[in-house]
Every structure is written in C-alpha cells, then in structure tokens.
Scaffold this active site. Sequence first.
Site, PDB file in Angstrom:
ATOM      1  N   HIS A  49      77.425  93.520 -30.391  1.00  0.00           N
ATOM      2  CA  HIS A  49      76.529  92.888 -31.362  1.00  0.00           C
ATOM      3  C   HIS A  49      75.393  92.147 -30.651  1.00  0.00           C
ATOM      4  O   HIS A  49      74.239  92.190 -31.088  1.00  0.00           O
ATOM      5  CB  HIS A  49      77.311  91.918 -32.248  1.00  0.00           C
ATOM      6  CG  HIS A  49      78.127  92.587 -33.303  1.00  0.00           C
ATOM      7  ND1 HIS A  49      79.283  93.281 -33.025  1.00  0.00           N
ATOM      8  CD2 HIS A  49      77.943  92.672 -34.656  1.00  0.00           C
ATOM      9  CE1 HIS A  49      79.787  93.765 -34.155  1.00  0.00           C
ATOM     10  NE2 HIS A  49      79.009  93.401 -35.161  1.00  0.00           N
TER      11      HIS A  49
ATOM     12  N   HIS B 243      84.160  86.625 -29.960  1.00  0.00           N
ATOM     13  CA  HIS B 243      83.928  86.977 -28.560  1.00  0.00           C
ATOM     14  C   HIS B 243      84.006  85.718 -27.703  1.00  0.00           C
ATOM     15  O   HIS B 243      83.699  84.619 -28.169  1.00  0.00           O
ATOM     16  CB  HIS B 243      82.547  87.626 -28.364  1.00  0.00           C
ATOM     17  CG  HIS B 243      82.527  89.097 -28.615  1.00  0.00           C
ATOM     18  ND1 HIS B 243      83.015  90.021 -27.721  1.00  0.00           N
ATOM     19  CD2 HIS B 243      82.051  89.811 -29.671  1.00  0.00           C
ATOM     20  CE1 HIS B 243      82.849  91.245 -28.211  1.00  0.00           C
ATOM     21  NE2 HIS B 243      82.273  91.140 -29.395  1.00  0.00           N
TER      22      HIS B 243
ATOM     23  N   ASP C 152      81.427  87.105 -22.695  1.00  0.00           N
ATOM     24  CA  ASP C 152      81.074  88.395 -23.292  1.00  0.00           C
ATOM     25  C   ASP C 152      79.625  88.393 -23.747  1.00  0.00           C
ATOM     26  O   ASP C 152      78.878  89.347 -23.520  1.00  0.00           O
ATOM     27  CB  ASP C 152      81.965  88.699 -24.503  1.00  0.00           C
ATOM     28  CG  ASP C 152      83.433  88.703 -24.153  1.00  0.00           C
ATOM     29  OD1 ASP C 152      83.756  88.777 -22.958  1.00  0.00           O
ATOM     30  OD2 ASP C 152      84.257  88.627 -25.080  1.00  0.00           O
TER      31      ASP C 152
END
Length: 384
Positions: free
Chosen positions: A270, A313, A317
């Site tokens: 994302h 996350h 990350d």
Amino acid sequence: MAVSQSSVSTWSSKQVSGWLKQEGFGQYVELLCSKHRVDGPSLLTLREADLREPPLSLTVLGDIKRLALALRRLQIQNQKQMEELGIGGDCVCNGAGRRQVDCGVSGKCLLGRLDPELWKTVVSSVYVMLVFGFTSFVMVIVHDRVPDMTIYPPLPDIFLDSVPRIPWAFAMAEACGLILVYIFLLVLLLHKHRSIILRRLCSLIGTVFLLRCVTMFVTSLSVPGQHLQCSSKMYGDTWSKVQRVLAIWSGFGMTLNGVDTCGDYMFSGHTVVLTILNFFITEYTPRSWHLIHTISWVLNLFGIFFILAAHEHYSIDVFIAFYITTRLFLYYHTLANTRAFQHSRRARIWFPMFSFFECNVNGPVHNQYNWPFSGPACMKTLIG
C-alpha cells in the site's frame, strides 16, 4: 576550387580550411584548422556557443552569426552523416532557455517528437499484470507460512506500541490511494506523452512488487497486531489456492474489495502504491500547480499514517517501502533524462528493461497537455 559538401564526415583539416575560405571565413583558418585541428566530424558538432566560448572566443558578432548560419546549412545538408555519427545540437525549446538536449540535425528539438511507442506500453502493462498475479501467488504461499500468533507475538515497534489502533484507519489509507489514482488518471488522460508516462509507471510498479515478492517470501514476520485473524494452512488443496490467488489478483489486494491477507509484511505494498502515485503526479504536472502537489503529498503522508495507525504493518515495512520506491523513481528518471547513459553498454547489461523501454525517448518528458478526443471543441480549445 569549390569544396564538395557531400561527405563532410570524411573531411580533413585541409578540406575544412578550403570550406572556410569558400564561405568567406579565411581569417579563421589558422585558429580553427591549424591551432585546434578541426576536421569534418568536429565541424559538424560546432555550435554558436562553441564559437563564443573559450578556447575559440570569437569576438566579432557578425562573423559569429554568419559562421553559425553556414554551419547550420552544412549540418542540414549532411543529415544522414550526422545521424550515423549520433550528433545532436544545442537547442532552445519553448523559450525555456538554452540547454544541452538531443536535437535533430535540422535544428529542431526532438522533445516535441517523442514517439509514444504504444506497443511498448502494452508490453509494460502485461508485465505489471503478470507481476501482480505472481505477487498474489506469493501472498498465498506466505499466508500458509505465517508464524503462529500464540508462539510468536507481535514484535516490539515504537510507533505501534505508542499509538492505539484505529479500526477504520486502513480503509482511510485505501481511500487516500483511490483519490491519488483518480488524480493520476486525470493527469494521464490530459498529458500529451501519456503513453510514456504509463509505461514508466507500469515498469516501476512491476519492478518494486517483484522485489516485494522476494522479501516477503524469504522473511516471515510475526503478525503486527492481535486484532488480525491469521492462521496458517488455510488453503489446503491446490484449487483453493488458485481461487484465493484469483481473488487477491482481481481485488488488487484491497480490503475495500474484501481481500484480507496475512504474512505479506516486508514490505508494505500500500505504501508503494501511495508513494509512486504521488511522485508521478508531482513529476508530470507543472511546478506551479502547488495545490495539486500539496494535495498529493498530504494524501501520501496521511495514507502512510493510516496504515500504521491501523496496525496492519510494522514501521520498518512502511519505511523500507517508501525508501525503495522513491529511490527507484529518482534513479529511473535520472537515467532516463541522461541520454548518453540510455545507449551505453552498461545500461543494456545492468538495466535491460530500462534500456528497452527508454531507448527511443529523446530527452526529458516535458509537461504538455492536450485533449485526446475529437470533441467537444471547447475542451480542445481550453486544453490544446
């Protein structure tokens, strides 16, 4: 005796001397031919700036202009030879000032003649879709290997430990991404060089996600939040895995489309999408569009915050995803704007895909816009 102007690339300094005398510039024979040993190929590369600047430093304005015109005529008459030698000129484009760009032998900038090469754009689109399919397959594999939450609790993380989870935050992150998608599609629709931009987007996203497949396959992190309902071996038979791959692929990995995954943490897909859309929007819109740039950056940064606030996350990350995406974007565009590197042997060996997609892109892609449809007439008049 008149000097033949048909094979200038084979001229010696003596023949250049004869041409100068023939054109009425005999006073510069000593400077150009004797002192600086200008032969045919080097004569074809001479520009007006070379005449003005050291080491030539001509001072008579009329002579500079007349000699520059004579050189331009000679270059036009020897277009084929200049193309074979790979010689470009110094152009002024759209009043933007003088700079070294790749120009045609007629003196016209090639910036307005960028070949869209639609077939390459199709190839890049197929490439990114195949990568998305492969990513979906790897996500199913890593879900099968997700560490047991009862044995491997969430890792310590300063942000996740300090900020309470916001349940609706991940949906907001994807909403930010969708707004960026719509803005980018509008920019892409109106941009004159839309084919090149789409090709670059597909090649970059595909490459980053291919790297993501490697990182999330080799390292399985524990689930970052207790709220995530993750368990391994959910898709026992092959057909169940294929169905899951197709579901992730068709839903673009978005929770808004009903896709929930576990184990695909290193690094955040994302964040990659949010960041690369932001960078493409700001790169391919004029610098004076401050409002669009501000909105784009706000959506990018808030989207990243919402990813972390949702505890979907780890901070590392997101950080690695942002760093890798921005570095690849900057490296790619720096190399694409460096004409000499595009055709170098090093580019073909180390960056074959880049060399393939960019080999015919002559210089930077400038932000020019037009209306791609035949009507209505008011839109064509408004946009161009």
